[in-house]
Design a protein around this motif. Structure first.
Motif, PDB file in Angstrom:
ATOM      1  N   LEU A 108       0.928  -0.793   0.045  1.00  0.00           N
ATOM      2  CA  LEU A 108      -0.371   0.178  -0.130  1.00  0.00           C
ATOM      3  C   LEU A 108       0.906   1.423   0.039  1.00  0.00           C
ATOM      4  O   LEU A 108       0.825   1.930  -0.707  1.00  0.00           O
ATOM      5  N   LEU A 109       1.791   1.338   0.515  1.00  0.00           N
ATOM      6  CA  LEU A 109       3.012   2.360   1.462  1.00  0.00           C
ATOM      7  C   LEU A 109       3.552   2.403  -0.508  1.00  0.00           C
ATOM      8  O   LEU A 109       3.775   3.445  -0.511  1.00  0.00           O
ATOM      9  N   ALA A 160     -13.644   5.276  11.441  1.00  0.00           N
ATOM     10  CA  ALA A 160     -12.710   7.307  10.984  1.00  0.00           C
ATOM     11  C   ALA A 160     -12.226   8.047  11.462  1.00  0.00           C
ATOM     12  O   ALA A 160     -10.937   7.926  10.632  1.00  0.00           O
ATOM     13  N   LEU A 161     -12.343   7.743  12.802  1.00  0.00           N
ATOM     14  CA  LEU A 161     -11.191   8.724  13.391  1.00  0.00           C
ATOM     15  C   LEU A 161      -9.690   7.791  12.829  1.00  0.00           C
ATOM     16  O   LEU A 161      -8.688   8.139  13.550  1.00  0.00           O
ATOM     17  N   GLU A 162      -9.652   5.999  13.119  1.00  0.00           N
ATOM     18  CA  GLU A 162      -8.703   5.253  13.315  1.00  0.00           C
ATOM     19  C   GLU A 162      -8.087   5.548  12.075  1.00  0.00           C
ATOM     20  O   GLU A 162      -7.354   5.269  11.706  1.00  0.00           O
ATOM     21  N   GLN A 163      -9.155   5.493  10.913  1.00  0.00           N
ATOM     22  CA  GLN A 163      -8.656   5.541   9.364  1.00  0.00           C
ATOM     23  C   GLN A 163      -8.091   7.245   9.185  1.00  0.00           C
ATOM     24  O   GLN A 163      -6.975   7.007   8.786  1.00  0.00           O
ATOM     25  N   LYS A 168      -2.290   9.476   8.575  1.00  0.00           N
ATOM     26  CA  LYS A 168      -1.064   9.938   9.879  1.00  0.00           C
ATOM     27  C   LYS A 168       0.794   9.529  10.413  1.00  0.00           C
ATOM     28  O   LYS A 168       1.419   9.868   9.931  1.00  0.00           O
ATOM     29  N   GLU A 169       0.131   8.421  10.870  1.00  0.00           N
ATOM     30  CA  GLU A 169       1.021   7.106  11.088  1.00  0.00           C
ATOM     31  C   GLU A 169       1.752   6.492  10.167  1.00  0.00           C
ATOM     32  O   GLU A 169       2.676   7.094   9.917  1.00  0.00           O
ATOM     33  N   MET A 170       1.057   6.182   9.021  1.00  0.00           N
ATOM     34  CA  MET A 170       1.593   5.651   7.700  1.00  0.00           C
ATOM     35  C   MET A 170       2.537   6.911   7.153  1.00  0.00           C
ATOM     36  O   MET A 170       3.346   6.871   6.828  1.00  0.00           O
ATOM     37  N   VAL A 192       7.413  17.644  -1.084  1.00  0.00           N
ATOM     38  CA  VAL A 192       6.171  16.261  -1.930  1.00  0.00           C
ATOM     39  C   VAL A 192       5.719  15.871  -1.658  1.00  0.00           C
ATOM     40  O   VAL A 192       4.121  15.970  -1.669  1.00  0.00           O
ATOM     41  N   LEU A 193       6.236  15.082  -0.485  1.00  0.00           N
ATOM     42  CA  LEU A 193       5.725  13.859   0.227  1.00  0.00           C
ATOM     43  C   LEU A 193       4.739  14.150   1.701  1.00  0.00           C
ATOM     44  O   LEU A 193       5.509  14.024   2.485  1.00  0.00           O
ATOM     45  N   THR A 194       3.969  15.400   1.099  1.00  0.00           N
ATOM     46  CA  THR A 194       3.494  16.175   2.538  1.00  0.00           C
ATOM     47  C   THR A 194       2.247  15.167   3.217  1.00  0.00           C
ATOM     48  O   THR A 194       2.481  13.908   2.654  1.00  0.00           O
ATOM     49  N   TYR A 195       1.624  15.057   4.564  1.00  0.00           N
ATOM     50  CA  TYR A 195       0.510  14.881   4.897  1.00  0.00           C
ATOM     51  C   TYR A 195      -0.259  14.544   3.843  1.00  0.00           C
ATOM     52  O   TYR A 195      -1.423  13.822   3.665  1.00  0.00           O
ATOM     53  N   GLU A 196      -0.730  15.873   3.597  1.00  0.00           N
ATOM     54  CA  GLU A 196      -1.730  16.067   2.382  1.00  0.00           C
ATOM     55  C   GLU A 196      -1.594  15.343   1.215  1.00  0.00           C
ATOM     56  O   GLU A 196      -3.037  14.096   0.419  1.00  0.00           O
ATOM     57  N   ALA A 197      -0.527  15.062   0.556  1.00  0.00           N
ATOM     58  CA  ALA A 197      -0.420  14.133  -0.850  1.00  0.00           C
ATOM     59  C   ALA A 197      -0.229  12.818  -0.982  1.00  0.00           C
ATOM     60  O   ALA A 197      -1.368  12.485  -1.258  1.00  0.00           O
ATOM     61  N   LEU A 198       0.398  12.467   0.929  1.00  0.00           N
ATOM     62  CA  LEU A 198      -0.021  11.327   1.081  1.00  0.00           C
ATOM     63  C   LEU A 198      -0.985  10.547   1.004  1.00  0.00           C
ATOM     64  O   LEU A 198      -2.048   9.610   0.876  1.00  0.00           O
ATOM     65  N   ARG A 199      -1.972  11.047   1.552  1.00  0.00           N
ATOM     66  CA  ARG A 199      -3.985  11.459   2.266  1.00  0.00           C
ATOM     67  C   ARG A 199      -4.481  11.110   1.105  1.00  0.00           C
ATOM     68  O   ARG A 199      -5.466   9.874   0.739  1.00  0.00           O
TER      69      ARG A 199
END
Length: 459
Positions: A108-109, A160-163, A168-170, A192-199
């Motif tokens: 997945l990552l 949903a909170l767990e999701q 965030k943990e990833m 580039v590899l921001t939290y928003e981008a990974l989300r």
């Protein structure tokens, strides 16, 4: 089989037919994005004469039939060269970084990182025609603001909170690997590899991949069943549609075959699985009306709150939890589930069953427990109590649902588009649950006139 299934099915069909007749569509196949996508797929061996991308007033983007599709007809056969899998990632410029990294990344990552890096490369990316038609934002809970998250039912809000925390943990736990990719990026990895981008990438993979089993790779950890399927992933879900889908090892294509067929110029659908609306929201970011699989979940905290007058409640709940009687407690339009009524009937049993010698006492009173588990009446008083508690639970859930809908309406008047889309999904979920709870309360009222037939006797 539920007692009202025939009536509900006929009503649902009429509602769906009326809905389909009012739905409108606009072809997207001449828009530059989709022209590039089809050229990209054509170069990889795929073309479609049966389906075209279109925008539908009821579902948004989807695939429209150009000819009537007959039952059993093959509607899509997407070559393996068109599929984006971990093999694609490992064979790319990222491959040597992933293969040498310890500890190994999850499939997945690996896919998420590839999507982020390819989007960063823009038109220089081989996969740009596909990435360019992916949604820029999603209505999955990982995107929800705190205000929207608070409007979800308790049972789905927790997941949903767990999701959201999992994404965030990833992001936070893989910073060192992200920094190792600096040589292949034209900007700092932190940009580039921001939290928003990974989300965004996580939601793209989670909502759009098809199941395709791959041999385990020595370079990745865990099972690998992901495949992103351009064009095919434009097919929307409908719970009553049946298709046969899977990777054909003979043709080396991912194939979808219609079971019942589709008329010309209608939207072609597939079935993502027998999911209730909470599951659809969590996994895919949408809900569907008249979903026959939809239920409302009864949270253990609510159960305890409604029954808080019972002095032996803590001990009873402990016993039920240890024996897996508190899992998957639900109500549907036809009434409380067998599991919920069983839990309530067990809670109605005398306090002596939960004494110091708990398991010995249960053994002595096994005839009562067996009667409850077989769906039989223990006594009329116990059954009436269980029905009253079921009604109280439904009334509390309905009150919570109506309160949430009022708050949604208020927020919709003052929010901007991204939040509006999130709120509309929550609104649809809550409206469906309001209908279910209303029907369930009617079924409970009916049960007073049929006390010889225990409620929830059929699961």
């Amino acid at each position: 089989m539920r007692g009202h299934s025939h009536r509900a099915g006929r009503t649902a069909r009429k509602r769906r037919q009326k809905h389909e007749s009012s739905a409108r569509s606009v072809s997207l196949c001449h828009q530059p994005q989709y022209v590039k996508l089809m050229k990209f797929l054509h170069h990889r061996g795929f073309s479609s004469t049966l389906l075209q991308p279109a925008l539908f007033t009821d579902t948004g983007r989807g695939l429209q039939t150009l000819r009537t599709i007959k039952p059993g007809q093959l509607i899509i056969s997407l070559p393996e060269s068109c599929l984006l899998t971990t093999s694609t990632v490992l064979d790319s410029y990222l491959g040597r970084y992933i293969k040498s990294w310890k500890p190994r990344l999850s499939p997945l990552l690996a896919l998420c990182i590839f999507l982020v890096c390819e989007r960063h490369r823009g038109e220089a990316s081989d996969w740009f025609p596909y990435i360019d038609v992916l949604p820029t934002v999603y209505t999955c809970p990982a995107y929800f603001s705190d205000d929207v998250m608070a409007l979800l039912p308790a049972s789905v809000r927790r997941r949903a909170l767990e999701q959201r925390e999992a994404v965030k943990e990833m992001h936070s736990s893989n910073q060192e690997f992200f920094r190792s990719l600096q040589p292949v990026l034209s900007q700092p990895t932190a940009d580039v590899l921001t939290y928003e981008a990974l989300r965004w990438a996580w939601c793209s993979v989670n909502t759009r991949t098809v199941f395709m089993s791959h041999p385990s790779s020595s370079f990745l950890s865990g099972p690998d069943n992901y495949a992103l399927a351009p064009f095919l992933d434009l097919l929307n879900h409908r719970p009553d549609v049946q298709v046969k889908a899977g990777f054909n090892d003979v043709t080396s294509c991912y194939e979808i075959r219609s079971v019942s067929g589709t008329l010309r110029y209608q939207q072609a659908f597939i079935n993502y699985g027998s999911h209730d609306n909470q599951r659809l929201l969590l996994e895919y970011g949408f809900v569907t009306t008249a979903n026959p699989h939809s239920v409302v979940y009864v949270d253990t905290d609510l159960l305890c709150d409604v029954l808080r007058g019972d002095r032996s409640l803590t001990q009873k709940i402990k016993f039920l939890r240890e024996n897996n009687f508190l899992h998957n407690l639900t109500v549907s339009s036809d009434g409380p589930s067998w599991r919920l009524m069983t839990a309530l009937r067990l809670l109605s049993l005398p306090q002596t069953l939960y004494g110091v010698g708990l398991y010995m006492c249960v053994c002595f009173h096994s005839h009562q427990w067996k009667a409850v588990l077989l769906g039989q009446l223990v006594c009329e008083e116990s059954e009436q109590w269980s029905v009253r508690m079921a009604k109280s639970l439904c009334q509390r859930l309905l009150q919570d649902t109506c309160s949430a809908l009022d708050k949604v309406s208020h927020l919709l008047q003052q929010c901007e588009q991204p939040i509006r889309e999130q709120l509309n999904v929550v609104k649809s979920l809550r409206q469906e649950e309001r209908c279910i709870l209303g029907s369930c309360l009617k079924a409970l009222e009916e049960s007073h006139r049929h006390t010889d037939s225990p409620l929830g006797a059929v699961s």
